[in-house]
Each structure stands twice: as structure tokens, then as C-alpha cells.
Write an enzyme that holds these catalytic residues in place. Sequence first.
Site, PDB file in Angstrom:
ATOM      1  N   ASN A 114     -20.090  26.611 -51.510  1.00 18.21           N
ATOM      2  CA  ASN A 114     -21.257  26.996 -51.295  1.00 18.21           C
ATOM      3  C   ASN A 114     -21.713  26.190 -50.056  1.00 18.21           C
ATOM      4  O   ASN A 114     -22.494  27.942 -49.378  1.00 18.21           O
ATOM      5  CB  ASN A 114     -21.924  26.435 -52.617  1.00 18.21           C
ATOM      6  N   THR A 159     -48.283  64.067 -28.178  1.00 19.12           N
ATOM      7  CA  THR A 159     -48.469  63.254 -29.442  1.00 19.12           C
ATOM      8  C   THR A 159     -48.229  65.441 -30.306  1.00 19.12           C
ATOM      9  O   THR A 159     -48.138  66.450 -30.154  1.00 19.12           O
ATOM     10  CB  THR A 159     -49.875  63.463 -30.010  1.00 19.12           C
ATOM     11  N   HIS A 160     -47.358  64.853 -31.847  1.00 16.14           N
ATOM     12  CA  HIS A 160     -47.888  65.972 -32.419  1.00 16.14           C
ATOM     13  C   HIS A 160     -45.761  66.921 -32.197  1.00 16.14           C
ATOM     14  O   HIS A 160     -45.692  68.010 -32.192  1.00 16.14           O
ATOM     15  CB  HIS A 160     -48.350  66.463 -33.190  1.00 16.14           C
ATOM     16  N   SER A 281     -17.506  71.775 -26.789  1.00 17.08           N
ATOM     17  CA  SER A 281     -17.793  72.323 -28.147  1.00 17.08           C
ATOM     18  C   SER A 281     -15.659  73.117 -28.216  1.00 17.08           C
ATOM     19  O   SER A 281     -15.314  73.528 -27.266  1.00 17.08           O
ATOM     20  CB  SER A 281     -18.390  73.485 -28.196  1.00 17.08           C
ATOM     21  N   LYS A 287     -21.182  75.283 -24.106  1.00 16.98           N
ATOM     22  CA  LYS A 287     -21.750  73.438 -24.619  1.00 16.98           C
ATOM     23  C   LYS A 287     -21.982  72.635 -24.122  1.00 16.98           C
ATOM     24  O   LYS A 287     -20.170  71.830 -23.740  1.00 16.98           O
ATOM     25  CB  LYS A 287     -21.364  73.382 -26.139  1.00 16.98           C
ATOM     26  N   GLU A 294     -26.340  61.387 -30.653  1.00 20.09           N
ATOM     27  CA  GLU A 294     -26.382  62.204 -31.832  1.00 20.09           C
ATOM     28  C   GLU A 294     -26.290  61.159 -33.190  1.00 20.09           C
ATOM     29  O   GLU A 294     -27.141  60.563 -34.318  1.00 20.09           O
ATOM     30  CB  GLU A 294     -26.321  63.371 -32.745  1.00 20.09           C
ATOM     31  N   LYS A 329     -21.054  39.887 -47.203  1.00 18.41           N
ATOM     32  CA  LYS A 329     -20.705  39.617 -45.910  1.00 18.41           C
ATOM     33  C   LYS A 329     -20.399  41.239 -45.451  1.00 18.41           C
ATOM     34  O   LYS A 329     -21.315  41.466 -44.234  1.00 18.41           O
ATOM     35  CB  LYS A 329     -20.312  38.986 -46.164  1.00 18.41           C
TER      36      LYS A 329
HETATM   37  N1  ARG Z   1     -15.866  33.716 -51.601  1.00 18.46           N
HETATM   38  C1  ARG Z   1     -17.132  33.206 -51.477  1.00 18.46           C
HETATM   39  C2  ARG Z   1     -18.698  33.945 -50.945  1.00 18.46           C
HETATM   40  O1  ARG Z   1     -18.676  34.618 -50.243  1.00 18.46           O
HETATM   41  C3  ARG Z   1     -17.549  31.950 -51.261  1.00 18.46           C
HETATM   42  C4  ARG Z   1     -18.319  30.870 -51.927  1.00 18.46           C
HETATM   43  C5  ARG Z   1     -17.668  30.582 -53.756  1.00 18.46           C
HETATM   44  N2  ARG Z   1     -18.437  30.056 -54.426  1.00 18.46           N
HETATM   45  C6  ARG Z   1     -18.066  29.527 -55.681  1.00 18.46           C
HETATM   46  N3  ARG Z   1     -18.875  28.911 -56.661  1.00 18.46           N
HETATM   47  N4  ARG Z   1     -16.901  30.524 -56.525  1.00 18.46           N
HETATM   48  O2  ARG Z   1     -19.921  33.963 -52.075  1.00 18.46           O
END
Ligand code: ARG
Length: 462
Positions: A114, A159-160, A281, A287, A294, A329
Site C-alpha cells: 500500500n 468575439t462570437h 486525401s 486537400k 484535429e 494507473k
Molecule cells: N497493484 C496494487 C495497486 O495497484 C498494489 C497495491 C496492492 N495492495 C493490496 N493491499 N492489495 O493498487
Amino acid sequence: MTDHANTMWGGRFAAGPDAIMEAINASIGFDRRLAQQDIAGSRAHAAMLAATGIITDSDAEEIRKGLLTVLSEIEGGTFPFSAALEDIHMNVEARLKEIVGEAAGRLHTARSRNDQVAVDFRLWVRDQCDAADAALAAVQKALLGQAEAGADWVMPGFTHLQVAQPVTWGHHMLAYVEMLGRDRSRFADARKRMNLSPLGAAALAGTSFPIDREMTAAALGFDGPMANSLDAVSDRDFALEFLSAASICAMHLSRLAEELVIWSSAQFRFVKMSDKWSTGSSIMPQKRNPDAAELIRAKIGRIFGANVALMTVMKGLPLTYSKDMQEDKEQVFDAADNLMLALAAMAGMVADMTANRESLRAAAATGFSTATDLADWLVRELGLPFREAHHVTGSLVAMAEDAGCDLPDLTLAQMQSVHDGIRQDVFDVLGVENSVASRTSFGGTSPVRVREAIAQWQKHLG
Ligand code: ARG
């Protein structure tokens, strides 16, 4: 314990996980991107465990050398990642055990995944703040180059999306330099706030071992340890701050991209994108499409989406860690990757594009763009209240519109038929060059002010 039970906690498990359980649970498919940070965190932790006498120096040395081997395997692409080992933390530790044996088992003393993941992710996001800063500076420099080249070129200000008043090209470019400057300061602020170390919070409550959190914080470049262990393992607002700064930045890029799309159209012809930043294109030979602009315009979608997704994951989570947080993540990785790509593309596109001075000038003179200058003249020279001057000017604009001409094309006699005090010198303020030159108030569009601002930014950006 069967062969299939997890070696990290197999003690109380008789069987391994269902295959689907493994699939939903494993994060190694994406968190392998934290390998470098994970190993840096482990090295700092091991050195601290030795310095405080919690493990022996020789174990720490074994761990240090082993971690370097693991790192080189990962960097060399030979590391045997395993989904059964769930995540980067357990993959690294398991491999370390294979390499150095028993000492590896001491690395996880006074630590938990953790606090480990919280450290790794903070280090990763911190690097992204630095990368965003550098990439933003490059876009600012490209814009500044454009501003310098056409500091006094006249273009319509809108503007606009209706022609409003003439402005200078340099001024318009510098507007974005300012926005991106604020983006940089948002990333810098977020970086400062996130730069405290969760390491040593352990699972959630701290530890009974005599650890030195200042030491690990310093080794990892943090300003100090986080003050509350519960907060340390459950906070993800550092990632949310990155995503919100990234969202605002992507929104700015999207606005500029939109302007480039409009400006490079046949109707505007304000800019020409270089071949390097255009596509053709397959069917229409004429083009030249601004695809990069974009796509930059569209990137805000996924970046803002990541911000909303992580906010939604975090809302309502009780303290402290919940596995929900593993979903942080991929959102941040995707947002960061796309932001960096968008910034790099914007820098290249802006540096390579060519503004069309003539088209800008011609467009600036359309749409009665100097009507405000005329109203201001009536106030200044004839002492009219602004509201009355506005009214007189409105009548003159209507007259020009009926005659199918622009304001400077009206005769003095026509003007005097609306207000008999109007004199010949009114025509001096109806030209677009005079109009922009007159706007010398601080922050205004006159070339004098724009050149001052350019000089300031040059000093700042180096
Ligand atoms: N892979 C977990 C995460 O990305 C790591 C932490 C996991 N902790 C646990 N108590 N299972 O959050």
C-alpha cells in the site's frame, strides 16, 4: 499450501485463484511501467532498514545488488513478468528472491504494497509534471517565434467568431503563451504538493520498527514524509491534480488546435501548415488536412475522461486502501501519454506553420472592425457621451452596409449627414494599422506593447 497458492501469502490459502480472478486482479499488464520507481523505492527502503539496524548491512547489500540486476533485466527486456504475481511489486520481489535468496524476504519488513504503490505512483506522476513543464515550454517557444515574426501584423480579433476589432498576430500568439504559462504553474503547484513521501506508512497504521522516514523521503527526492499514515496510503489527489492540470492544459491546446483548423481552411487562409504537419486525401487531390490539429483538439476527450474516471473511482471510498485504487494507473498513463504527444505535435506544428500576412490584413479590414475606433473618436474629439457615440457609429455602419462598402469608404459628407461635427481627420482612426497602434493600454494589442511582452517572455523562456 498447494503449488498454485500465492508464494507471497500462500500461508493461509489452500488453492490458487480462478483464472478470471487472476485476470481481473492482475495489474502487471500496466503497472510494469512503474518498475524503475518501484526499484528506486525498494533501494531507499533497504538502505534505511540497514541504517536503522532493522536488517544487516550484508543483507541490504545483497538486496541492492539484486535490485540492480532486476532493473537491468527489465530494461533489457528479459524480465519474466508473471500475471500470477499480480503486480510490479510482487514480480520484482519474487525475482529478487530467485537472484539473492533469503535476504530478499527481509526487504518487505516495515512496508506494505500500500505504501509501496503510493510511492511508486507519486514518483511517476512527479516525473510527468516535469515532462509536461518541459513540453509546455517548447510550445511556448514555438508560439513566441511566431509572435516575433509577426509582432505588428494586423489580423481580425473575434468575439462570437464575428470580426470585432483589429488585433496583432503577435498579440494573439502571446495570448496562448500566457495560458500555457498558467498551465505550467498548475503542474508546478501540483508537483510541490505531491512531493511528500508515503513510504513508511506501511499497510495503513505505520510500523513498530524504528524506521527513518526522513531518510527514505530524502533518498527519493521528496521534501519530507507525509504526516498521516492513513492519508498516505489512501490519497490519490496527487494524481487527480495532475489530471486536472492536464485537462485544463489539453483544453487550451484544443482551443488553439481549433483556431489552426479554422485558419488553415480555404475560407480563412490565415496560416499554412507545413507538409510535415499536413495530410492529403485519398480522393480529393487538392486537400491539405490539418489532422494533427484535429487530433490535438480531440485529445481533451480522453484526458478529461481520465480525470472524471478517477474522480469517480475515488469518490465514496472509505479509508484507507481499496483495490478500486488500482484503477488509477491506466487512466493517468493514458492521459499523460496523450498529453505529451499533443504537446510535442503542437510545438512542431506551430514552429513550422507560416502565417499569411496579406490574408490576415485583408480580413482585419472587413466587418467594420474599426467601428469602436470611430465611436472612441466621437467621444474624444467631439465630447459625445459614449452611448451616443455608439448610436451614431451604428447608423454609419448601417449606412456603409447599405452602400455595400466599409467604414473608411464612406465620404465625409455621408458621415456628416449622420453627425455634422465629424471632420476629415476621423479617417485617420478608421485604418486598421492606426487602430491597433492606438491600443497602447497595458496588456493591449499595439505593437509597442506586444514587443515589450515578447521581450519579457524571451527573458523568461531563455
Ligand atoms: N497493484 C496494487 C495497486 O495497484 C498494489 C497495491 C496492492 N495492495 C493490496 N493491499 N492489495 O493498487
